[in-house]
Design a protein around this motif. Structure first.
Motif, mmCIF file in Angstrom:
data_model
loop_
_atom_site.group_PDB
_atom_site.id
_atom_site.type_symbol
_atom_site.label_atom_id
_atom_site.label_comp_id
_atom_site.label_asym_id
_atom_site.label_seq_id
_atom_site.Cartn_x
_atom_site.Cartn_y
_atom_site.Cartn_z
ATOM 1 N N UNK A 1 49.009 63.743 77.303
ATOM 2 C CA UNK A 1 47.787 64.462 77.628
ATOM 3 C C UNK A 1 47.970 65.171 78.956
ATOM 4 N N UNK A 2 47.772 66.476 78.974
ATOM 5 C CA UNK A 2 48.053 67.220 80.211
ATOM 6 C C UNK A 2 46.924 68.199 80.528
ATOM 7 N N UNK A 3 45.955 67.790 81.279
ATOM 8 C CA UNK A 3 44.878 68.708 81.642
ATOM 9 C C UNK A 3 43.798 67.953 82.401
ATOM 10 N N UNK A 4 43.192 68.593 83.406
ATOM 11 C CA UNK A 4 42.003 67.990 84.017
ATOM 12 C C UNK A 4 40.876 67.820 83.005
ATOM 13 N N UNK A 5 40.932 68.575 81.909
ATOM 14 C CA UNK A 5 39.916 68.472 80.876
ATOM 15 C C UNK A 5 39.940 67.170 80.110
ATOM 16 N N UNK A 6 40.946 66.334 80.358
ATOM 17 C CA UNK A 6 41.044 65.022 79.707
ATOM 18 C C UNK A 6 40.628 63.892 80.643
ATOM 19 N N UNK A 7 39.933 64.215 81.710
ATOM 20 C CA UNK A 7 39.588 63.213 82.714
ATOM 21 C C UNK A 7 38.507 62.240 82.245
ATOM 22 N N UNK A 8 37.717 62.609 81.244
ATOM 23 C CA UNK A 8 36.627 61.733 80.785
ATOM 24 C C UNK A 8 37.181 60.405 80.288
ATOM 25 N N UNK A 9 36.475 59.330 80.608
ATOM 26 C CA UNK A 9 36.932 57.988 80.230
ATOM 27 C C UNK A 9 37.106 57.853 78.717
ATOM 28 N N UNK A 10 36.214 58.463 77.951
ATOM 29 C CA UNK A 10 36.308 58.385 76.490
ATOM 30 C C UNK A 10 37.594 59.022 75.981
ATOM 31 N N UNK A 11 37.962 60.175 76.544
ATOM 32 C CA UNK A 11 39.179 60.857 76.114
ATOM 33 C C UNK A 11 40.418 60.045 76.487
ATOM 34 N N UNK A 12 40.438 59.519 77.697
ATOM 35 C CA UNK A 12 41.573 58.708 78.131
ATOM 36 C C UNK A 12 41.728 57.468 77.257
ATOM 37 N N UNK A 13 40.605 56.817 76.964
ATOM 38 C CA UNK A 13 40.657 55.605 76.146
ATOM 39 C C UNK A 13 41.173 55.905 74.747
ATOM 40 N N UNK A 14 40.745 57.044 74.181
ATOM 41 C CA UNK A 14 41.182 57.388 72.827
ATOM 42 C C UNK A 14 42.690 57.633 72.788
ATOM 43 N N UNK A 15 43.221 58.371 73.751
ATOM 44 C CA UNK A 15 44.652 58.659 73.767
ATOM 45 C C UNK A 15 45.464 57.389 74.000
ATOM 46 N N UNK A 16 44.975 56.514 74.869
ATOM 47 C CA UNK A 16 45.649 55.238 75.081
ATOM 48 C C UNK A 16 45.629 54.393 73.814
#
Length: 281
Positions: free
Chosen positions: A118-133
């Motif tokens: 994931x490469x973008x400040x647009x992925x900073x939301x906790x929900x997005x980070x949790x999904x990718x993890x």
């Protein structure tokens, strides 16, 4: 992705992967957004490398609309249901309805290890980070969270070394003026049969080369190019992949030189990664 990756380093990262993989390795690529493109069908890298790179250059243009993870994984599975590994690269969170955990293969099929970038400040939301993890954890892969596109190439190279059973790369990060050099050394393990030197930078207007590759033991040079070292180089606009074979134990030294600084930066940052393998290829 045009705003988050204006230099299209994602394409260069894929080109690097193509150049670094063994010729017999099977590789396919699918682009996704609100719609999907089959960039190139799964095929052996060796005889298809030029066509794969041409398709990437033509089709990967940040013109696929939104970000639909369901479409991404369903499309990739349809093209290559038996893939042994997947690399999932995104600059945005899922934004097309509910995410249905489509990264999971249906039973009884085993899960496909998925390396997530994931490469973008647009992925900073906790929900997005949790999904990718979660995607990485559920499949036995790994998640690489990057602040921007500049580290795409080194991370892709790190993934490549894992896929090809190389040692974890030893990494050097240098800032070098035009015409300047940096000297580095790496201990060659006794059982190593090949080494890979991968150099990456961000602007196609800059350029680097590697010179004076040699192996020393007890202060004496015991191997140089052609005696017996065999050195093969593949070059992209923002990377070098150098394979060194016919190794002997000792300390391998080399020089990194900035041969062009067309980007206008007084100092250009270059990342050098050195990995080793027991394979001769």
């Amino acid at each position: 992705m045009s705003g988050t990756d204006p230099d299209r380093l994602r394409v260069q990262a894929m080109n690097l992967l193509i150049d670094a993989l063994a010729p017999s390795r099977i590789l396919g690529a699918t682009e996704f957004g609100s719609v999907e493109d089959n960039v190139f069908a799964p095929a052996a890298v060796g005889p298809n490398a030029a066509a794969m790179k041409a398709s990437l250059d033509t089709l990967v243009q940040a013109d696929n609309g939104g970000t639909d993870y369901n479409l991404a994984f369903d499309s990739a599975r349809a093209v290559n249901p038996g893939a042994s590994v997947r690399i999932f690269l995104t600059d945005g969170g899922h934004n097309s309805g509910d995410y249905l955990n489509t990264h999971l293969n249906p039973a009884p099929q085993a899960q496909t290890p998925t390396y997530v970038i994931g490469f973008s400040p647009g992925l900073a939301a906790a929900e997005d980070q949790a999904r990718l993890q979660q995607i990485a954890a559920d499949t036995g892969g790994q998640y690489f969270a990057l602040p921007d596109a500049q580290a795409l190439q080194p991370v892709m190279n790190e993934i490549q070394t894992r896929l090809t059973c190389q040692s974890p790369p030893k990494t050097f990060v240098d800032t070098v003026a035009a015409g300047g050099t940096k000297h580095h050394g790496v201990k060659i393990k006794r059982k190593s049969r090949s080494a890979q030197l991968t150099l990456t930078w961000t602007s196609p207007l800059d350029a680097f080369q590697v010179k004076k590759v040699k192996i020393k033991r007890h202060g004496r040079v015991v191997a140089t190019k052609g005696h017996p070292l065999k050195i093969k180089t593949k070059r992209g606009s923002t990377y070098l992949v150098i394979k060194v074979t016919k190794l002997v134990p000792g300390k391998m030294t080399f020089v990194v030189k900035n041969t062009a600084a067309g980007s206008g930066a007084p100092q250009v940052t270059v990342t050098t990664q050195v990995s080793q393998s027991r394979s001769k290829k």
